[in-house]
Design a protein around this motif. Structure first.
Motif, PDB file in Angstrom:
ATOM      1  N   ARG A  35      36.912  27.424 -49.414  1.00 14.60           N
ATOM      2  CA  ARG A  35      35.278  27.722 -49.331  1.00 14.60           C
ATOM      3  C   ARG A  35      34.296  27.149 -48.020  1.00 14.60           C
ATOM      4  N   HIS A  36      34.970  26.185 -46.877  1.00 19.44           N
ATOM      5  CA  HIS A  36      34.650  25.805 -45.869  1.00 19.44           C
ATOM      6  C   HIS A  36      34.172  26.264 -45.211  1.00 19.44           C
ATOM      7  N   TRP A  37      35.455  27.896 -45.525  1.00 21.10           N
ATOM      8  CA  TRP A  37      35.206  28.467 -44.002  1.00 21.10           C
ATOM      9  C   TRP A  37      34.352  30.260 -44.784  1.00 21.10           C
ATOM     10  N   GLN A  38      34.242  30.086 -46.429  1.00 21.41           N
ATOM     11  CA  GLN A  38      32.913  30.705 -46.038  1.00 21.41           C
ATOM     12  C   GLN A  38      31.746  30.143 -46.033  1.00 21.41           C
ATOM     13  N   VAL A  39      31.009  29.185 -46.271  1.00 17.45           N
ATOM     14  CA  VAL A  39      30.654  27.968 -46.036  1.00 17.45           C
ATOM     15  C   VAL A  39      29.601  28.566 -43.982  1.00 17.45           C
ATOM     16  N   LEU A  40      30.657  27.848 -43.839  1.00 14.93           N
ATOM     17  CA  LEU A  40      30.101  28.101 -42.404  1.00 14.93           C
ATOM     18  C   LEU A  40      30.248  29.101 -41.757  1.00 14.93           C
ATOM     19  N   HIS A  41      30.854  30.483 -42.196  1.00  9.26           N
ATOM     20  CA  HIS A  41      30.811  31.933 -41.850  1.00  9.26           C
ATOM     21  C   HIS A  41      29.570  32.433 -42.182  1.00  9.26           C
ATOM     22  N   SER A  42      29.437  32.049 -43.600  1.00  9.29           N
ATOM     23  CA  SER A  42      27.633  31.939 -43.991  1.00  9.29           C
ATOM     24  C   SER A  42      26.498  31.520 -43.183  1.00  9.29           C
ATOM     25  N   LEU A  43      27.336  30.756 -42.555  1.00 10.76           N
ATOM     26  CA  LEU A  43      25.790  29.340 -41.628  1.00 10.76           C
ATOM     27  C   LEU A  43      25.715  30.357 -40.590  1.00 10.76           C
TER      28      LEU A  43
END
Length: 139
Positions: A35-43
């Motif tokens: 989930r951290h990766w998904q948020v980081l990648h989205s941003l």
């Protein structure tokens, strides 16, 4: 049960659980999760306000605010403009993690041609659209 006899739902759930595990493992050294990766990648793709980000990742779970707060606490996300944006440290972390995630993606697609992978994604998308339409949830 013979694996060849398992229905698509079993394979989709199994694959999702494996993806969760492999991405969690790939980013665990940083104290992160998928989930951290998904948020980081989205941003990394584009700044977003927290509500829009939570909405775009709603299919995954509702932890976006807590994860955004964690990334902010690490100094990877800036909130001063109203939108969440990656800081220089956040961009560096994203680049570092993107290499690890790239290895995961290569392992996932190992033995598949680009056409096979693209066709698989297309088929899964169509199946999801069919079910959404049947449920009256057209996107």
């Amino acid at each position: 049960m013979d694996p060849a006899q398992r229905p698509i739902g079993w394979w989709v759930k199994h694959l999702d659980a494996l993806l969760e595990d492999v991405v969690d493992t790939a980013v665990a050294g940083e104290g992160l999760t998928r989930r951290h990766w998904q948020v980081l990648h989205s941003l990394a793709e584009a700044p977003a306000d927290e509500a829009a980000l939570a909405s775009s990742l709603a299919d995954f779970d509702g932890r976006v605010p807590a994860i955004a707060a964690d990334l902010y606490g690490r100094g990877w996300v800036d909130r001063t403009t109203g939108a969440l944006t990656l800081t220089a440290e956040g961009r560096t972390a994203h680049e570092r993690l993107e290499r690890a995630i790239g290895r995961v993606r290569r392992h996932v697609a190992d033995g598949l041609s680009r056409q096979e992978y693209e066709r698989t994604v297309l088929v899964l998308r169509r199946m999801a659209e069919n079910i959404e339409r049947a449920l009256g949830r057209e996107s």
